[in-house]
Design a protein around this motif. Structure first.
Motif, PDB file in Angstrom:
ATOM      1  N   LEU A 146     -15.013 -92.641 -17.197  1.00 10.00           N
ATOM      2  CA  LEU A 146     -13.601 -92.692 -17.197  1.00 10.00           C
ATOM      3  C   LEU A 146     -13.016 -94.022 -17.949  1.00 10.00           C
ATOM      4  O   LEU A 146     -12.091 -93.751 -18.696  1.00 10.00           O
ATOM      5  N   ALA A 147     -13.952 -95.144 -18.218  1.00 12.93           N
ATOM      6  CA  ALA A 147     -13.357 -96.193 -18.847  1.00 12.93           C
ATOM      7  C   ALA A 147     -13.847 -95.879 -20.258  1.00 12.93           C
ATOM      8  O   ALA A 147     -12.706 -96.282 -21.270  1.00 12.93           O
ATOM      9  N   ALA A 148     -14.774 -95.145 -20.739  1.00 12.25           N
ATOM     10  CA  ALA A 148     -14.925 -94.729 -21.943  1.00 12.25           C
ATOM     11  C   ALA A 148     -13.689 -93.808 -22.687  1.00 12.25           C
ATOM     12  O   ALA A 148     -13.356 -94.309 -23.883  1.00 12.25           O
ATOM     13  N   ALA A 149     -13.424 -93.061 -21.624  1.00 13.34           N
ATOM     14  CA  ALA A 149     -12.171 -92.075 -22.172  1.00 13.34           C
ATOM     15  C   ALA A 149     -11.076 -92.813 -22.453  1.00 13.34           C
ATOM     16  O   ALA A 149     -10.212 -92.282 -23.351  1.00 13.34           O
ATOM     17  N   ALA A 150     -10.700 -93.980 -21.428  1.00 11.94           N
ATOM     18  CA  ALA A 150      -9.362 -94.694 -21.696  1.00 11.94           C
ATOM     19  C   ALA A 150      -9.441 -95.450 -22.825  1.00 11.94           C
ATOM     20  O   ALA A 150      -8.452 -95.520 -23.406  1.00 11.94           O
TER      21      ALA A 150
END
Length: 198
Positions: A146-150
């Protein structure tokens, strides 16, 4: 963020993942570490998490020196610094580069490695220990994704590697075995993704 998640698409009819070298800013690293630290929704998994160590390999991130860091209480401590560690780890990946496979571990910006003493886990948690450890690692990897996608990055959970290759390069003790890894970096493929929102 859910539909921007990417495992690093490889072009053509190949397996694996494709990354490209690119700097990663400090806010992205901070988000990765924060999301991976979100407590699991289960008391037993929280106990398992206390028995699993974390090593973070950085390359071209936020002005920090390249190399391996130990992560504890949200803080990174230099462990084994030096350039090129992801490239040295790459030959230990389960499927090497070839005509039908692309592995771009050498271009990863962040490798988040969970490690543990398997014998000690089984002694404390019984035969369910491997499944519990996998659940905790999956929970943390979900946060990393999730953090990477953000932040426009790829995050790819991985279990297909040779522990005996990774262990000495990461500077782990003999009983501390890498049990799960998440590869983060900048995707090489920049075209449109298949949007599954319904």
């Amino acid at each position: 963020m859910l539909w921007r998640r990417s495992a690093g698409r490889v072009p053509g009819r190949r397996y694996g993942f494709a990354l490209r070298p690119a700097p990663v800013a400090e806010p992205a690293l901070r988000a990765l570490l924060a999301w991976a630290a979100v407590p699991p929704p289960d008391a037993q998994l929280a106990r398992v998490a206390e028995r699993i160590s974390r090593t973070v390999v950085l390359q071209g991130v936020a002005g920090l020196r390249d190399g391996a860091y130990r992560l504890s209480d949200g803080r990174l401590t230099a462990h084994r610094l030096g350039p090129g560690l992801p490239a040295r780890l790459e030959p230990g990946f389960g499927r090497p580069n070839g005509p039908d496979t692309g592995i771009a571990l050498r271009h990863a910006s962040v490798l988040y490695v969970h490690s543990a003493d398997p014998g000690a886990l089984v002694e404390e948690f019984g035969p369910a220990a491997p499944a519990l450890a996998a659940q905790w690692c999956g929970w943390a990897a979900h946060g990393l994704c999730l953090a990477a996608a953000a932040h426009g990055l790829t995050a790819r959970p991985a279990r297909s590697y040779d522990e005996h290759h990774l262990q000495p390069l990461l500077g782990l003790d003999r009983k501390e075995v890498p049990v799960f890894m998440t590869v983060c970096g900048t995707p090489r493929y920049t075209g449109p993704l298949w949007d599954l929102r319904g």
